[in-house]
Write a protein that holds these residues in place. Structure first.
Motif, PDB file in Angstrom:
ATOM      1  N   GLU A  90      32.117 -20.483  18.768  1.00 20.94           N
ATOM      2  CA  GLU A  90      30.788 -20.904  19.206  1.00 20.94           C
ATOM      3  C   GLU A  90      29.731 -19.892  18.813  1.00 20.94           C
ATOM      4  OE1 GLU A  90      29.786 -23.796  20.553  1.00 20.94           O
ATOM      5  OE2 GLU A  90      31.836 -24.424  20.048  1.00 20.94           O
ATOM      6  N   TRP A  91      30.084 -18.616  18.898  1.00 22.30           N
ATOM      7  CA  TRP A  91      29.130 -17.559  18.530  1.00 22.30           C
ATOM      8  C   TRP A  91      28.741 -17.668  17.056  1.00 22.30           C
ATOM      9  CZ3 TRP A  91      29.010 -13.442  15.139  1.00 22.30           C
ATOM     10  CH2 TRP A  91      27.987 -12.497  15.356  1.00 22.30           C
ATOM     11  N   THR A  92      29.705 -17.910  16.178  1.00 27.97           N
ATOM     12  CA  THR A  92      29.390 -18.019  14.747  1.00 27.97           C
ATOM     13  C   THR A  92      28.478 -19.205  14.467  1.00 27.97           C
ATOM     14  OG1 THR A  92      31.379 -19.345  14.266  1.00 27.97           O
ATOM     15  CG2 THR A  92      31.577 -16.948  14.070  1.00 27.97           C
ATOM     16  N   LYS A  93      28.636 -20.275  15.222  1.00 27.86           N
ATOM     17  CA  LYS A  93      27.793 -21.458  15.011  1.00 27.86           C
ATOM     18  C   LYS A  93      26.356 -21.205  15.440  1.00 27.86           C
ATOM     19  CE  LYS A  93      31.744 -24.541  15.657  1.00 27.86           C
ATOM     20  NZ  LYS A  93      32.418 -25.497  16.586  1.00 27.86           N
ATOM     21  N   GLN A  94      26.184 -20.285  16.370  1.00 27.62           N
ATOM     22  CA  GLN A  94      24.840 -19.968  16.854  1.00 27.62           C
ATOM     23  C   GLN A  94      24.121 -18.964  15.948  1.00 27.62           C
ATOM     24  OE1 GLN A  94      25.368 -18.585  20.869  1.00 27.62           O
ATOM     25  NE2 GLN A  94      26.404 -20.474  21.521  1.00 27.62           N
ATOM     26  N   HIS A  95      24.878 -18.295  15.079  1.00 29.04           N
ATOM     27  CA  HIS A  95      24.289 -17.273  14.218  1.00 29.04           C
ATOM     28  C   HIS A  95      24.634 -17.606  12.765  1.00 29.04           C
ATOM     29  CE1 HIS A  95      24.743 -15.360  18.169  1.00 29.04           C
ATOM     30  NE2 HIS A  95      23.645 -14.712  17.855  1.00 29.04           N
ATOM     31  N   ALA A  96      23.717 -18.272  12.115  1.00 31.72           N
ATOM     32  CA  ALA A  96      23.961 -18.776  10.753  1.00 31.72           C
ATOM     33  C   ALA A  96      23.835 -17.637   9.740  1.00 31.72           C
ATOM     34  CB  ALA A  96      22.979 -19.893  10.429  1.00 31.72           C
ATOM     35  N   LYS A  97      24.883 -16.845   9.659  1.00 33.31           N
ATOM     36  CA  LYS A  97      24.935 -15.733   8.717  1.00 33.31           C
ATOM     37  C   LYS A  97      26.183 -15.871   7.841  1.00 33.31           C
ATOM     38  CE  LYS A  97      21.536 -13.686  11.011  1.00 33.31           C
ATOM     39  NZ  LYS A  97      20.181 -13.520  10.451  1.00 33.31           N
ATOM     40  N   ARG A  98      26.139 -15.248   6.687  1.00 34.78           N
ATOM     41  CA  ARG A  98      27.357 -15.099   5.893  1.00 34.78           C
ATOM     42  C   ARG A  98      28.230 -14.065   6.591  1.00 34.78           C
ATOM     43  NH1 ARG A  98      27.933 -12.188  -0.045  1.00 34.78           N
ATOM     44  NH2 ARG A  98      30.105 -12.829  -0.451  1.00 34.78           N
ATOM     45  N   ILE A  99      29.479 -14.426   6.872  1.00 37.23           N
ATOM     46  CA  ILE A  99      30.385 -13.519   7.573  1.00 37.23           C
ATOM     47  C   ILE A  99      31.585 -13.227   6.688  1.00 37.23           C
ATOM     48  CG2 ILE A  99      31.824 -13.168   9.613  1.00 37.23           C
ATOM     49  CD1 ILE A  99      30.030 -15.053  11.139  1.00 37.23           C
ATOM     50  N   ILE A 100      31.894 -11.944   6.560  1.00 36.59           N
ATOM     51  CA  ILE A 100      33.015 -11.474   5.734  1.00 36.59           C
ATOM     52  C   ILE A 100      33.932 -10.624   6.603  1.00 36.59           C
ATOM     53  CG2 ILE A 100      33.675 -10.064   3.742  1.00 36.59           C
ATOM     54  CD1 ILE A 100      30.924 -10.678   2.528  1.00 36.59           C
ATOM     55  N   LEU A 101      35.225 -10.813   6.444  1.00 35.59           N
ATOM     56  CA  LEU A 101      36.217  -9.971   7.112  1.00 35.59           C
ATOM     57  C   LEU A 101      37.026  -9.213   6.077  1.00 35.59           C
ATOM     58  CD1 LEU A 101      37.968  -8.987   9.505  1.00 35.59           C
ATOM     59  CD2 LEU A 101      39.323 -11.094   9.249  1.00 35.59           C
ATOM     60  N   VAL A 102      37.018  -7.882   6.182  1.00 39.11           N
ATOM     61  CA  VAL A 102      37.951  -7.040   5.434  1.00 39.11           C
ATOM     62  C   VAL A 102      39.161  -6.857   6.342  1.00 39.11           C
ATOM     63  CG1 VAL A 102      38.327  -4.809   4.342  1.00 39.11           C
ATOM     64  CG2 VAL A 102      36.079  -5.901   4.193  1.00 39.11           C
ATOM     65  N   GLU A 103      40.303  -7.352   5.931  1.00 38.65           N
ATOM     66  CA  GLU A 103      41.457  -7.436   6.822  1.00 38.65           C
ATOM     67  C   GLU A 103      41.916  -6.080   7.349  1.00 38.65           C
ATOM     68  OE1 GLU A 103      44.470 -10.945   6.051  1.00 38.65           O
ATOM     69  OE2 GLU A 103      44.043  -9.898   4.171  1.00 38.65           O
ATOM     70  N   GLY A 104      42.253  -6.069   8.644  1.00 44.11           N
ATOM     71  CA  GLY A 104      42.840  -4.895   9.268  1.00 44.11           C
ATOM     72  C   GLY A 104      44.251  -5.187   9.730  1.00 44.11           C
ATOM     73  N   ASN A 105      44.918  -4.193  10.262  1.00 39.30           N
ATOM     74  CA  ASN A 105      46.321  -4.354  10.659  1.00 39.30           C
ATOM     75  C   ASN A 105      46.499  -5.277  11.860  1.00 39.30           C
ATOM     76  OD1 ASN A 105      45.035  -1.727  11.611  1.00 39.30           O
ATOM     77  ND2 ASN A 105      46.674  -1.925  13.121  1.00 39.30           N
ATOM     78  N   HIS A 106      45.449  -5.462  12.665  1.00 31.84           N
ATOM     79  CA  HIS A 106      45.543  -6.361  13.810  1.00 31.84           C
ATOM     80  C   HIS A 106      45.179  -7.808  13.466  1.00 31.84           C
ATOM     81  CE1 HIS A 106      46.419  -3.907  17.428  1.00 31.84           C
ATOM     82  NE2 HIS A 106      45.894  -2.914  16.721  1.00 31.84           N
TER      83      HIS A 106
END
Length: 211
Positions: A90-106
């Protein structure tokens, strides 16, 4: 606090985030979403309202800066899926930004969850002469932004008093981010003469004199 690295300007925020001015990019590490719900599930007495704290802080730092892209430097979600994922969705839908994840061990949940939210996933990222990873990584010709360590600093006060603060830990070719998330803990660093420590207080980021 604004610092200069390789002729680029970066704003260090007391939340643990960094804003990269020329890229309009917000960099955040080790949010560990889902950790509060994980602890509560296993009987650890953390107030239920603590689940919302990370989202409140994420929204606040986004309002502070004119960011077009958010890059999470690993350990965005703490473990297996739980109800905090629905809050993040829901948070991502409220904030229309490009989101990138650099993978971590978790980051062990299925990539499909991220794909469904249009989140891009990478093992590492390179922008110009900057290398973005989760684990601290040394590579010739690059300045490394990373997390994983959850750096903190112990400051000695009067008598036997100590003050423990999270910090940005800068080495000659590397800057390690503090953990953004609540209930993550710190690993206390021992700086050398070539290092810099930017400690986080409630209201600001301050450079610690090491001499």
């Amino acid at each position: 606090m604004i610092i200069n690295i390789n002729n680029e300007h970066f704003t260090l925020h007391q939340s643990g985030a960094i804003f990269w001015e020329s890229k309009k990019m917000l960099l955040i590490s080790d949010v560990h979403l889902g950790k509060v719900a994980h602890f509560r599930k296993h009987g650890i007495g953390i107030p239920k309202d603590a689940i919302f704290e990370n989202f409140t802080r994420l929204s606040a730092v986004l309002e502070m800066f004119d960011a077009e892209t958010i890059v999470f430097l690993g350990d965005l979600f703490h473990s297996t899926i739980n109800n905090e994922w629905n809050l993040f969705s829901e948070w991502t839908k409220q904030h229309a930004k490009r989101i990138i994840l650099v993978e971590g061990n978790h980051d062990i949940i299925s990539k499909q969850y991220y794909t469904d939210l249009n989140i891009e996933i990478y093992k590492e990222l390179i922008f110009d002469d900057f290398l973005l990873t989760h684990h601290p990584t040394e590579r010739e010709g690059y300045f490394n932004f990373c997390g994983h360590i959850h750096p903190g600093i112990k400051l000695r006060g009067m008598g036997r008093q100590f003050l423990n603060l999270s910090c940005f830990f800068r080495k000659p070719n590397q800057l390690i981010f503090p953990a953004f998330g609540e209930f993550t803990g710190n690993s206390y660093v021992i700086p050398t003469e070539n290092d810099k420590v930017y400690a986080i207080t409630k209201d600001e980021v301050i450079e610690i004199a090491l001499n």
